[in-house]
Design a protein around this motif. Sequence first.
Motif, PDB file in Angstrom:
ATOM      1  N   ALA A  44       5.777  -7.426   6.481  1.00  0.00           N
ATOM      2  CA  ALA A  44       5.934  -6.037   6.901  1.00  0.00           C
ATOM      3  C   ALA A  44       7.399  -5.687   7.157  1.00  0.00           C
ATOM      4  O   ALA A  44       7.700  -4.581   7.588  1.00  0.00           O
ATOM      5  CB  ALA A  44       5.104  -5.767   8.158  1.00  0.00           C
TER       6      ALA A  44
ATOM      7  N   ARG B 159      -5.918  -8.121   8.710  1.00  0.00           N
ATOM      8  CA  ARG B 159      -5.087  -8.434   7.535  1.00  0.00           C
ATOM      9  C   ARG B 159      -3.650  -7.940   7.742  1.00  0.00           C
ATOM     10  O   ARG B 159      -2.691  -8.662   7.461  1.00  0.00           O
ATOM     11  CB  ARG B 159      -5.711  -7.790   6.300  1.00  0.00           C
ATOM     12  CG  ARG B 159      -4.966  -8.063   5.015  1.00  0.00           C
ATOM     13  CD  ARG B 159      -5.803  -7.645   3.815  1.00  0.00           C
ATOM     14  NE  ARG B 159      -6.170  -6.249   3.819  1.00  0.00           N
ATOM     15  CZ  ARG B 159      -7.409  -5.782   4.008  1.00  0.00           C
ATOM     16  NH1 ARG B 159      -8.416  -6.615   4.220  1.00  0.00           N
ATOM     17  NH2 ARG B 159      -7.666  -4.482   3.993  1.00  0.00           N
ATOM     18  N   ARG B 160      -3.486  -6.737   8.250  1.00  0.00           N
ATOM     19  CA  ARG B 160      -2.137  -6.211   8.474  1.00  0.00           C
ATOM     20  C   ARG B 160      -1.402  -7.024   9.534  1.00  0.00           C
ATOM     21  O   ARG B 160      -0.191  -7.264   9.417  1.00  0.00           O
ATOM     22  CB  ARG B 160      -2.202  -4.736   8.879  1.00  0.00           C
ATOM     23  CG  ARG B 160      -2.711  -3.817   7.782  1.00  0.00           C
ATOM     24  CD  ARG B 160      -2.406  -2.362   8.090  1.00  0.00           C
ATOM     25  NE  ARG B 160      -2.932  -1.927   9.369  1.00  0.00           N
ATOM     26  CZ  ARG B 160      -4.156  -1.447   9.577  1.00  0.00           C
ATOM     27  NH1 ARG B 160      -5.010  -1.354   8.562  1.00  0.00           N
ATOM     28  NH2 ARG B 160      -4.535  -1.062  10.784  1.00  0.00           N
TER      29      ARG B 160
ATOM     30  N   VAL C 142       0.467  -5.030  14.963  1.00  0.00           N
ATOM     31  CA  VAL C 142      -0.468  -4.581  13.926  1.00  0.00           C
ATOM     32  C   VAL C 142       0.113  -3.311  13.314  1.00  0.00           C
ATOM     33  O   VAL C 142      -0.082  -2.213  13.837  1.00  0.00           O
ATOM     34  CB  VAL C 142      -1.869  -4.308  14.497  1.00  0.00           C
ATOM     35  CG1 VAL C 142      -2.835  -3.949  13.358  1.00  0.00           C
ATOM     36  CG2 VAL C 142      -2.399  -5.506  15.276  1.00  0.00           C
TER      37      VAL C 142
ATOM     38  N   ARG D  31       0.716  -0.025  11.001  1.00  0.00           N
ATOM     39  CA  ARG D  31      -0.247   0.952  10.477  1.00  0.00           C
ATOM     40  C   ARG D  31      -0.459   0.763   8.986  1.00  0.00           C
ATOM     41  O   ARG D  31      -1.534   1.047   8.459  1.00  0.00           O
ATOM     42  CB  ARG D  31       0.248   2.365  10.765  1.00  0.00           C
ATOM     43  CG  ARG D  31       0.304   2.692  12.247  1.00  0.00           C
ATOM     44  CD  ARG D  31       0.718   4.128  12.483  1.00  0.00           C
ATOM     45  NE  ARG D  31      -0.269   5.063  11.966  1.00  0.00           N
ATOM     46  CZ  ARG D  31      -0.146   6.387  12.041  1.00  0.00           C
ATOM     47  NH1 ARG D  31       0.935   6.915  12.596  1.00  0.00           N
ATOM     48  NH2 ARG D  31      -1.079   7.171  11.543  1.00  0.00           N
ATOM     49  N   ARG D  32       0.574   0.302   8.294  1.00  0.00           N
ATOM     50  CA  ARG D  32       0.419   0.010   6.862  1.00  0.00           C
ATOM     51  C   ARG D  32       1.456  -1.029   6.462  1.00  0.00           C
ATOM     52  O   ARG D  32       2.482  -1.202   7.140  1.00  0.00           O
ATOM     53  CB  ARG D  32       0.549   1.273   6.005  1.00  0.00           C
ATOM     54  CG  ARG D  32       1.876   1.990   6.124  1.00  0.00           C
ATOM     55  CD  ARG D  32       1.770   3.414   5.572  1.00  0.00           C
ATOM     56  NE  ARG D  32       1.434   3.427   4.169  1.00  0.00           N
ATOM     57  CZ  ARG D  32       2.316   3.661   3.188  1.00  0.00           C
ATOM     58  NH1 ARG D  32       3.607   3.869   3.475  1.00  0.00           N
ATOM     59  NH2 ARG D  32       1.943   3.686   1.935  1.00  0.00           N
ATOM     60  N   VAL D  33       1.173  -1.721   5.389  1.00  0.00           N
ATOM     61  CA  VAL D  33       2.085  -2.726   4.839  1.00  0.00           C
ATOM     62  C   VAL D  33       2.317  -2.361   3.388  1.00  0.00           C
ATOM     63  O   VAL D  33       1.363  -2.176   2.617  1.00  0.00           O
ATOM     64  CB  VAL D  33       1.504  -4.151   4.943  1.00  0.00           C
ATOM     65  CG1 VAL D  33       2.433  -5.160   4.281  1.00  0.00           C
ATOM     66  CG2 VAL D  33       1.269  -4.535   6.401  1.00  0.00           C
ATOM     67  N   THR D  34       3.573  -2.247   3.005  1.00  0.00           N
ATOM     68  CA  THR D  34       3.905  -1.885   1.634  1.00  0.00           C
ATOM     69  C   THR D  34       4.762  -2.989   1.007  1.00  0.00           C
ATOM     70  O   THR D  34       5.225  -3.898   1.683  1.00  0.00           O
ATOM     71  CB  THR D  34       4.663  -0.551   1.583  1.00  0.00           C
ATOM     72  OG1 THR D  34       5.872  -0.676   2.347  1.00  0.00           O
ATOM     73  CG2 THR D  34       3.820   0.578   2.140  1.00  0.00           C
TER      74      THR D  34
ATOM     75  N   ALA E 114       2.088  -9.041   8.887  1.00  0.00           N
ATOM     76  CA  ALA E 114       3.268  -8.814   9.715  1.00  0.00           C
ATOM     77  C   ALA E 114       3.764 -10.120  10.320  1.00  0.00           C
ATOM     78  O   ALA E 114       4.967 -10.385  10.343  1.00  0.00           O
ATOM     79  CB  ALA E 114       2.938  -7.804  10.819  1.00  0.00           C
TER      80      ALA E 114
ATOM     81  N   ASP F 232       1.133  -3.926  -1.522  1.00  0.00           N
ATOM     82  CA  ASP F 232       0.775  -3.001  -0.445  1.00  0.00           C
ATOM     83  C   ASP F 232      -0.341  -3.547   0.442  1.00  0.00           C
ATOM     84  O   ASP F 232      -1.297  -2.849   0.792  1.00  0.00           O
ATOM     85  CB  ASP F 232       0.379  -1.632  -1.020  1.00  0.00           C
ATOM     86  CG  ASP F 232       1.562  -0.936  -1.690  1.00  0.00           C
ATOM     87  OD1 ASP F 232       2.720  -1.332  -1.432  1.00  0.00           O
ATOM     88  OD2 ASP F 232       1.323  -0.006  -2.485  1.00  0.00           O
ATOM     89  N   GLY F 233      -0.200  -4.825   0.785  1.00  0.00           N
ATOM     90  CA  GLY F 233      -1.115  -5.426   1.747  1.00  0.00           C
ATOM     91  C   GLY F 233      -2.412  -5.950   1.186  1.00  0.00           C
ATOM     92  O   GLY F 233      -3.281  -6.394   1.943  1.00  0.00           O
TER      93      GLY F 233
END
Length: 415
Positions: free
Chosen positions: A29, A19-20, A290, A292-295, A24, A344-345
């Motif tokens: 992202a 998903r991330r 990829v 690490r996080r999507v905000t 992106a 946030d993703g």
Amino acid sequence: MPVVTAPSAVDTLGPAAARRAALAAQGFADPLPTGPVTRRHLVRTLHRIRLLQLDSVNVAVRAHYMPLFSRLGTYEPALVDDAAWAHSGRKPRLLVEYWAHEASLLPVEDWPLVRSGAKREGWWRHYGSLVDRHPGLVGDVLAAVKELGPVGAGTLEAALGGPARPRPPGASWWERSDVKRICEYLFGIGVLTTGTRRHFQRLYDLPERVLPPHVLAAPALSEEEAARALIRRSASALAVATEPDLRDYYRLGPTRSRRAVAELVEAGELEPVQVRGWRHLAYRVPGARVPRRVTGRALLAPFDPLIWARDRTERLFGFRYRIEIYVPEPKREYGYYVFPFLLDGELVARVDLKADRKAGVLRVPGAFAESGVEVPRVAAELAGALREMAGWLELDGVVVGERGDLAAPLTTALP
């Protein structure tokens, strides 16, 4: 034909990583621009998503405008209009219309790919029998377009001596004059394209008067070469995708798509991966990002490329989404034109939206939270996103209706 089989050992991704990666690849992202959105931002976004789907529904905002707002924030829609339907020495045309995913705007450089024969023939092929019955009409239409273009079908019909009358009440989109059918057939086979649009009406013109000379002079590609190029674009836009996902982005036929995927895997341009919980093998471009996080947050139009494949949306986000435009109102679960809300993703809510331009407000007839979300935070973030969208649409405020479990918290969150 090469057949892709899973190697004895392939990388395995968790669904959250897939998903991330997808977010992106689609531009979610990236930080929002700090200044005015320019043509440079448009080009960068198009390089990621490749297509802007067109749709006639205008209850909230035209479908081709919203994906840029979702990724870039407030911008002038004229940025898209100029790129798609105008040309000057200072601002050359960047986009052309064609049937790509559905009716779409795509980079002019991709015209040779979609016109190579790699794609399946579309619905317009059924008008071939009309051409056989009236072969002279094709020549008449082309001559009139050459003289009058860019020109609409109604003007062409009048110029050719046919009845220029409006559609009768209750007539379907398919009940068209022969001239309109011929225009759509010629558009489908690339003999005509869209010169410009007026009030969203397609005005036909000849490709040689619309496309840049370097595109028209590009060397012809074989169907196999073009199919591989289109699958590369799909893979870049999707990040992690099954073969049917890759095929769907440009609506290739299954045999052609499978061959192209197999050839790209053999060449090392795609690598198979297994996503836990996915029934089919997936593929990615080597080195795909990829994070690490999507905000961040974004409202997504029903035809946004992140979610237009409904099965893929469910696999990526656990979010079952169906557009209910064609569902009778009493049977609609969520509403007429529903926008998923990305936070946030994750897809955490959905809102039925309508731009009431007469009253000057963005109406939210229904608002619905997904199971397990933090409702007060979702309501606060969604309120902010709706205020931003209303401002972009030059509306004075947001008015929330009563449908849905998120309606009351959203009303409270709005000033």
